[in-house]
Design an enzyme around this catalytic site. Structure first.
Site, PDB file in Angstrom:
ATOM      1  N   ARG A  49       0.827  -1.221   0.000  1.00 40.69           N
ATOM      2  CA  ARG A  49       0.000   0.000   0.000  1.00 40.69           C
ATOM      3  C   ARG A  49       0.862   1.273   0.000  1.00 40.69           C
ATOM      4  O   ARG A  49       0.377   2.352  -0.314  1.00 40.69           O
ATOM      5  CB  ARG A  49      -0.895  -0.028   1.242  1.00 40.69           C
ATOM      6  CG  ARG A  49      -2.277   0.511   1.005  1.00 40.69           C
ATOM      7  CD  ARG A  49      -3.225   0.225   2.155  1.00 40.69           C
ATOM      8  NE  ARG A  49      -2.621   0.376   3.443  1.00 40.69           N
ATOM      9  CZ  ARG A  49      -2.772  -0.489   4.456  1.00 40.69           C
ATOM     10  NH1 ARG A  49      -3.524  -1.562   4.313  1.00 40.69           N
ATOM     11  NH2 ARG A  49      -2.198  -0.284   5.611  1.00 40.69           N
ATOM     12  N   TYR A 102     -16.710  21.191  -9.355  1.00 41.35           N
ATOM     13  CA  TYR A 102     -17.096  19.882  -9.901  1.00 41.35           C
ATOM     14  C   TYR A 102     -18.170  19.267  -8.989  1.00 41.35           C
ATOM     15  O   TYR A 102     -17.985  19.214  -7.759  1.00 41.35           O
ATOM     16  CB  TYR A 102     -15.825  19.029  -9.954  1.00 41.35           C
ATOM     17  CG  TYR A 102     -16.012  17.608 -10.383  1.00 41.35           C
ATOM     18  CD1 TYR A 102     -16.578  17.293 -11.614  1.00 41.35           C
ATOM     19  CD2 TYR A 102     -15.601  16.559  -9.561  1.00 41.35           C
ATOM     20  CE1 TYR A 102     -16.737  15.972 -12.003  1.00 41.35           C
ATOM     21  CE2 TYR A 102     -15.746  15.239  -9.954  1.00 41.35           C
ATOM     22  CZ  TYR A 102     -16.325  14.961 -11.179  1.00 41.35           C
ATOM     23  OH  TYR A 102     -16.472  13.657 -11.567  1.00 41.35           O
ATOM     24  N   ASP A 174      -8.864  22.641  -7.526  1.00 38.51           N
ATOM     25  CA  ASP A 174      -8.986  21.594  -8.542  1.00 38.51           C
ATOM     26  C   ASP A 174      -8.398  22.186  -9.828  1.00 38.51           C
ATOM     27  O   ASP A 174      -8.990  23.074 -10.437  1.00 38.51           O
ATOM     28  CB  ASP A 174     -10.459  21.210  -8.717  1.00 38.51           C
ATOM     29  CG  ASP A 174     -10.645  20.045  -9.688  1.00 38.51           C
ATOM     30  OD1 ASP A 174      -9.811  19.910 -10.603  1.00 38.51           O
ATOM     31  OD2 ASP A 174     -11.626  19.308  -9.537  1.00 38.51           O
ATOM     32  N   LYS A 199      -7.727  12.514 -16.828  1.00 38.75           N
ATOM     33  CA  LYS A 199      -8.033  13.277 -18.045  1.00 38.75           C
ATOM     34  C   LYS A 199      -6.809  13.336 -18.968  1.00 38.75           C
ATOM     35  O   LYS A 199      -6.544  12.379 -19.648  1.00 38.75           O
ATOM     36  CB  LYS A 199      -8.497  14.696 -17.686  1.00 38.75           C
ATOM     37  CG  LYS A 199      -9.447  14.768 -16.490  1.00 38.75           C
ATOM     38  CD  LYS A 199     -10.798  14.217 -16.791  1.00 38.75           C
ATOM     39  CE  LYS A 199     -11.666  14.250 -15.547  1.00 38.75           C
ATOM     40  NZ  LYS A 199     -12.742  13.300 -15.556  1.00 38.75           N
TER      41      LYS A 199
HETATM   42  C1  LIG Z   1     -12.785  19.171 -12.733  1.00 37.82           C
HETATM   43  C2  LIG Z   1     -12.818  17.737 -12.336  1.00 37.82           C
HETATM   44  N1  LIG Z   1     -12.303  17.370 -11.154  1.00 37.82           N
HETATM   45  C3  LIG Z   1     -12.315  16.093 -10.743  1.00 37.82           C
HETATM   46  C4  LIG Z   1     -12.869  15.106 -11.521  1.00 37.82           C
HETATM   47  C5  LIG Z   1     -12.908  13.711 -11.011  1.00 37.82           C
HETATM   48  O1  LIG Z   1     -11.977  12.883 -11.658  1.00 37.82           O
HETATM   49  P1  LIG Z   1     -12.185  11.324 -11.741  1.00 37.82           P
HETATM   50  O2  LIG Z   1     -13.210  11.081 -12.781  1.00 37.82           O
HETATM   51  O3  LIG Z   1     -10.842  10.788 -12.080  1.00 37.82           O
HETATM   52  O4  LIG Z   1     -12.642  10.868 -10.379  1.00 37.82           O
HETATM   53  C6  LIG Z   1     -13.420  15.427 -12.762  1.00 37.82           C
HETATM   54  C7  LIG Z   1     -14.036  14.394 -13.610  1.00 37.82           C
HETATM   55  O5  LIG Z   1     -14.757  14.657 -14.553  1.00 37.82           O
HETATM   56  C8  LIG Z   1     -13.399  16.786 -13.176  1.00 37.82           C
HETATM   57  O6  LIG Z   1     -13.937  17.172 -14.360  1.00 37.82           O
END
Ligand SMILES: Cc1ncc(COP(=O)(O)O)c(C=O)c1O
Length: 380
Positions: A49, A102, A174, A199
């Site tokens: 881990r 988000y 973020d 992404k």
């Molecule tokens: C701005 C943003 N932050 C976080 C996430 C979450 O990422 P994950 O899909 O890898 O959990 C996303 C997913 O679409 C996102 O668009």
């Protein structure tokens, strides 16, 4: 040295006789020790881990990307947003969350943190220095996302982080949209920068991963310890895939960024579009802040259509051939979603038409444009 050069060379194993160019994948839960005396040492990795060489290499790459003091890896982008928040709060705290965040981060704060007696207050993403008016004695964290999800508001990071510093409040952003390639928030005073590496770094829509990069070692240790306590672990195969994505992210990103801006420019003059919401487009209300703080764009933006029926909106999205209907962005393929069913805003004025989000992949811009144009036939 330019980022594309750095990304080609960062965290590579030393060259030897016939060595691979990336670190090996080590799959392990148990790690063996030669001697019992070593079993309880705190200076070495004791268990699966706790990561592996490929995890370490990926952390090094993220530290370089953001200019950070330490990175923790997560099995998803959402986890990369929620664990750092957990590392900075305690029962009784008040936190501030941008209204443009988000959605699942919002649900985590409103739902999970609320159960722990932590209150979340939504704020207008364009609040700037006026955020000072919302600070309470028990405010511990300000959550940022710039540009915001779906509606792409750009936040005044230096103004907000200055207020946070004055009050000893941790700021967490973020930073997924910019991939850390066109925005370096730690340099603007933000404390922790989070990425959905799923992404751009994954780049092929087939791996999930997240990373949180901290400005100081103290913050990095706090995030890492919280993650450790909660049993966080990410697979070495996923870490390898993301590190592999690092090698090529710059040219992929540049092409997607150029396509998204070219499409936004074309759509801004389209008779069926009321407004494009792309920070790099001069019509964007926050374009001057974007120009000040960012060095480029991203691959995803939205448009507000002229008022039309929900049936027409659905027919438009269904008529697209090259844009898949699906969540996420940063992959090689273009995607489109209609946003209204998930749009939750406490502060923004209601948009005066349906909201559509386009994520640009690596297809030729002209083909994407033709695809959108033929789908517009579904809207009268
Ligand atoms: C701005 C943003 N932050 C976080 C996430 C979450 O990422 P994950 O899909 O890898 O959990 C996303 C997913 O679409 C996102 O668009």
């Amino acid at each position: 040295m330019k980022k594309e050069t750095k990304f080609t060379h960062v965290a590579r194993p030393p060259a030897g006789l016939g060595t691979a160019v990336n670190p090996d994948i080590t799959r392990a839960s148990t790690l063996l020790f030669e001697k019992a005396e070593d079993l309880y040492r705190s200076d070495i990795r004791g268990y699966g881990r706790h990561g592996s060489a490929v995890h370490d290499a990926l952390k090094e790459a993220f530290n370089m990307l953001e200019g950070g003091a330490g990175t923790t890896l997560f099995p998803s982008g959402l986890a990369a947003c929620t664990y750092p928040i957990l590392s900075q709060v305690k029962a009784g705290d008040h936190i501030l969350l941008t209204d443009s965040s988000y959605g699942p981060t919002r649900f985590f704060c409103d739902g999970h943190l609320n159960k722990m007696n932590i209150t979340t207050e939504m704020y207008d993403p364009r609040i700037g220095a006026d955020i000072a008016k919302l600070i309470r004695p028990n405010t511990s964290v300000i959550l940022l996302e710039s540009p915001g999800s779906l509606t792409f508001e750009v936040q005044d990071l230096p103004a907000i982080t200055a207020v946070a510093k004055e009050h000893g409040i941790t700021t967490i952003i973020d930073n997924t949209w910019s991939a850390g390639l066109t925005l370096t928030p730690l340099a603007l005073g933000v404390d922790i920068s989070c990425h959905a590496a799923t992404k751009y770094f994954g780049g092929h829509s087939d791996v999930m991963s997240g990373a949180a990069v901290s400005r100081t070692k103290k913050l990095a240790d706090q995030v890492a310890l919280t993650a450790k306590h909660l049993g966080n672990a990410s697979s070495p195969d996923d870490a390898y895939q993301i590190l592999r994505g690092f090698r090529t992210v710059v040219p992929r990103f540049r092409q997607q960024e150029a396509t998204s801006l070219a499409l936004a420019q074309w759509l801004a003059d389209h008779p069926k579009v009321q407004q494009v919401l792309h920070p790099a487009h001069p019509s964007h209300p926050d374009h001057s802040i974007w120009k000040r703080d960012f060095t480029g764009g991203g691959c995803i933006f939205s448009v507000v259509l002229n008022p039309c029926s929900e049936k027409e909106v659905l027919s438009f999205v269904n008529a697209l051939n090259l844009f898949g209907i699906g969540y996420s962005y940063g992959g090689f393929e273009s995607l489109c979603i209609h946003c209204d069913p998930q749009l939750k805003r406490s502060h923004a004025d209601k948009l005066s038409g349906p909201l559509i989000r386009f994520a640009c992949g690596l297809e030729a811009m002209d083909d994407l444009k033709d695809d959108i144009e033929q789908a517009f036939n579904e809207i009268s």
